[in-house]
Design an enzyme around this catalytic site. Structure first.
Site, PDB file in Angstrom:
ATOM      1  N   ASP A   1     -11.464  -9.779   4.785  1.00  0.00           N
ATOM      2  CA  ASP A   1     -12.796  -9.814   4.162  1.00  0.00           C
ATOM      3  C   ASP A   1     -13.271 -11.258   4.033  1.00  0.00           C
ATOM      4  OD1 ASP A   1     -12.865  -7.032   3.774  1.00  0.00           O
ATOM      5  OD2 ASP A   1     -13.771  -7.240   1.776  1.00  0.00           O
TER       6      ASP A   1
ATOM      7  N   TYR B   1       0.815  -1.225   0.000  1.00  0.00           N
ATOM      8  CA  TYR B   1       0.000   0.000   0.000  1.00  0.00           C
ATOM      9  C   TYR B   1       0.844   1.269   0.000  1.00  0.00           C
ATOM     10  CZ  TYR B   1      -4.637  -2.051   0.915  1.00  0.00           C
ATOM     11  OH  TYR B   1      -5.822  -2.711   0.822  1.00  0.00           O
TER      12      TYR B   1
HETATM   13  C1  IPM Z   1     -10.005  -1.874   4.759  1.00  0.00           C
HETATM   14  C2  IPM Z   1     -10.427  -1.203   3.472  1.00  0.00           C
HETATM   15  C3  IPM Z   1      -9.387  -0.165   3.059  1.00  0.00           C
HETATM   16  C4  IPM Z   1      -8.086  -0.905   2.852  1.00  0.00           C
HETATM   17  C5  IPM Z   1      -9.748   0.657   1.818  1.00  0.00           C
HETATM   18  C6  IPM Z   1     -11.052   1.379   1.986  1.00  0.00           C
HETATM   19  C7  IPM Z   1      -8.659   1.608   1.438  1.00  0.00           C
HETATM   20  O1  IPM Z   1     -10.659  -2.149   2.488  1.00  0.00           O
HETATM   21  O2  IPM Z   1      -9.788  -1.173   5.758  1.00  0.00           O
HETATM   22  O3  IPM Z   1      -9.896  -3.090   4.771  1.00  0.00           O
HETATM   23  O4  IPM Z   1      -7.842  -1.460   1.770  1.00  0.00           O
HETATM   24  O5  IPM Z   1      -7.267  -0.942   3.776  1.00  0.00           O
HETATM   25 MG    MG Z   2     -10.559  -4.157   3.158  1.00  0.00          MG
END
Ligand code: IPM
Ligand code: MG
Length: 371
Positions: free
Chosen positions: A252, A142
């Site tokens: 997720d 990231y």
């Molecule tokens: C999370 C979300 C964020 C991420 C996005 C909204 C940038 O998906 O907190 O998991 O990827 O970290």
């Molecule tokens: Mg996420």
């Protein structure tokens, strides 16, 4: 009895509805336990772009730094999808994580008996699941440089970089071990060491840190295998520690073990200064503003705040127990409802959780008077 200042950043979409719910639940905790919470609101994400021309205004950051903890909703939405990278809502979230040094993101995944049928997985697979994903949050894919788009020799290209410094890996792996020590004493370090250099270094450092924790078992797992194992036999996991993007994806996936993404809270702990608490779900533009969102992930994030930032364990338990109670009583927002079950609104869910917190007060008060 304590005084605490909480920065509230609702953000976009359902972020606004679910943080409102979490604040109400915190107010019920104030009433029951006699604390004082001061809530101070700030802009972030798309709402901040609209209001202030940037996804993370300086004043928001200053507000967060002056607070004891931060409660965040969600950011993003189709309205801002065509914006250049620096004016995207997500940039605000990544910036606040970096600026506040929120390197350790804890995402607990806990099985609720009463939600067995809400998960697409079989009961015998998810029964008793109790794991925490420790996601590195301020490095890796990231944040690595270079990152961006370019044209070279007339050819269009894009690049992102997975980069870690040794110390960054060490501190996140340490958090995982310390957590595991208080739990089932097992750390699963997830990487892609068969392909990536950064993962091979990650593995070495995990081994090094493990020397300091002889009472905790360390196992390594490749990320593709981990994705499969989470569905095949999630009970094997206790604490999972992993790179930023791997953690994003796996969390997720893991949320479906509980039945819904709407159930998963998170805590982002800082190396220096206040921590931030947010549901792992996004802004869900498709249902935003309709009073349909599940507020439980945000409410459980507030519970994590009570426990981890303020040391208020009893209060955190009161929130968690109230959530358990309303779920056991059959209350369901749309995301966790089965066919034919009555669906409640965000507000109704919040109100029932508040009532469960406050009713207890009446009973314990009566008991105290008559004891
Ligand atoms: C999370 C979300 C964020 C991420 C996005 C909204 C940038 O998906 O907190 O998991 O990827 O970290
Ligand atoms: Mg996420």
């Amino acid at each position: 009895m304590g005084n605490y200042r909480i920065a509230v950043l609702p953000g976009d979409g359902i972020g606004k509805e679910v943080t409102k719910g979490a604040v109400e639940v915190l107010k019920a905790i104030e009433t029951r336990f006699g604390h004082h919470f001061e809530f101070a609101y700030g802009w972030i994400g798309g709402a901040a772009v609209d209001q202030k021309g940037t996804p993370l205004p300086e004043e928001t950051l200053a507000l967060c730094r002056e607070s004891d903890a931060v409660l965040l909703g969600a950011v993003g939405g189709p309205k801002w999808d065509q914006h250049p990278p620096h004016l995207r809502p997500e940039r605000g979230l990544l910036q606040i994580r970096k600026e506040m040094n929120l390197f350790a993101n804890l995402r607990p995944v806990k099985f609720y008996d009463s939600l067995t049928d809400s998960s697409p997985l079989k009961q015998e697979v998810i029964q008793g699941v109790d794991l925490v994903i420790v996601r590195e949050l301020t490095g890796g894919l990231y944040f690595g440089k270079p990152s961006g788009r370019m044209v070279e020799n007339g050819e269009e290209k894009a690049v992102d970089t997975l980069l870690y410094k040794k110390e960054e890996i060490k501190r996140i792996v340490k958090v995982a071990f310390e957590l595991a020590r208080k739990r089932k004493k097992k750390v699963t370090s997830v990487d892609k060491a068969n392909v990536l250099s950064s993962s091979r270094m990650w593995r070495e450092i995990a081994e090094e840190v493990a020397q300091e924790f002889p009472d905790v078992t360390l196992e390594h797992m490749l990320v593709d295998n981990a994705a499969m194992q989470l569905i095949r036999s999630p009970q094997q996991f206790d604490v999972v520690v992993t790179e930023n993007m791997f953690g994003d994806i796996l969390s997720d996936e893991a949320s479906m073990l509980t039945g819904s993404l709407g159930m998963l809270p998170s805590a982002s702990l800082s190396a220096s200064g206040p921590s931030l608490y947010e549901p792992i779900h996004g802004s869900a533009p498709d249902i935003a503003g309709q009073n349909k969102a599940n507020p439980i992930a945000a409410i459980l994030s507030a519970a994590m705040m009570l426990r981890l930032s303020f040391g208020l364990s009893k209060e955190a338990e009161a929130v968690e127990k109230a959530v358990q109670q309303v779920l056991a009583a059959g209350l369901r927002t749309a995301d966790i409802a089965q066919k034919g079950q009555r669906v409640v609104s965000t507000d109704e869910m919040v109100n029932e959780i508040k009532t469960a917190i406050l009713d207890h007060q009446t009973i314990s008060h009566i008991m105290a008077v008559y004891a």
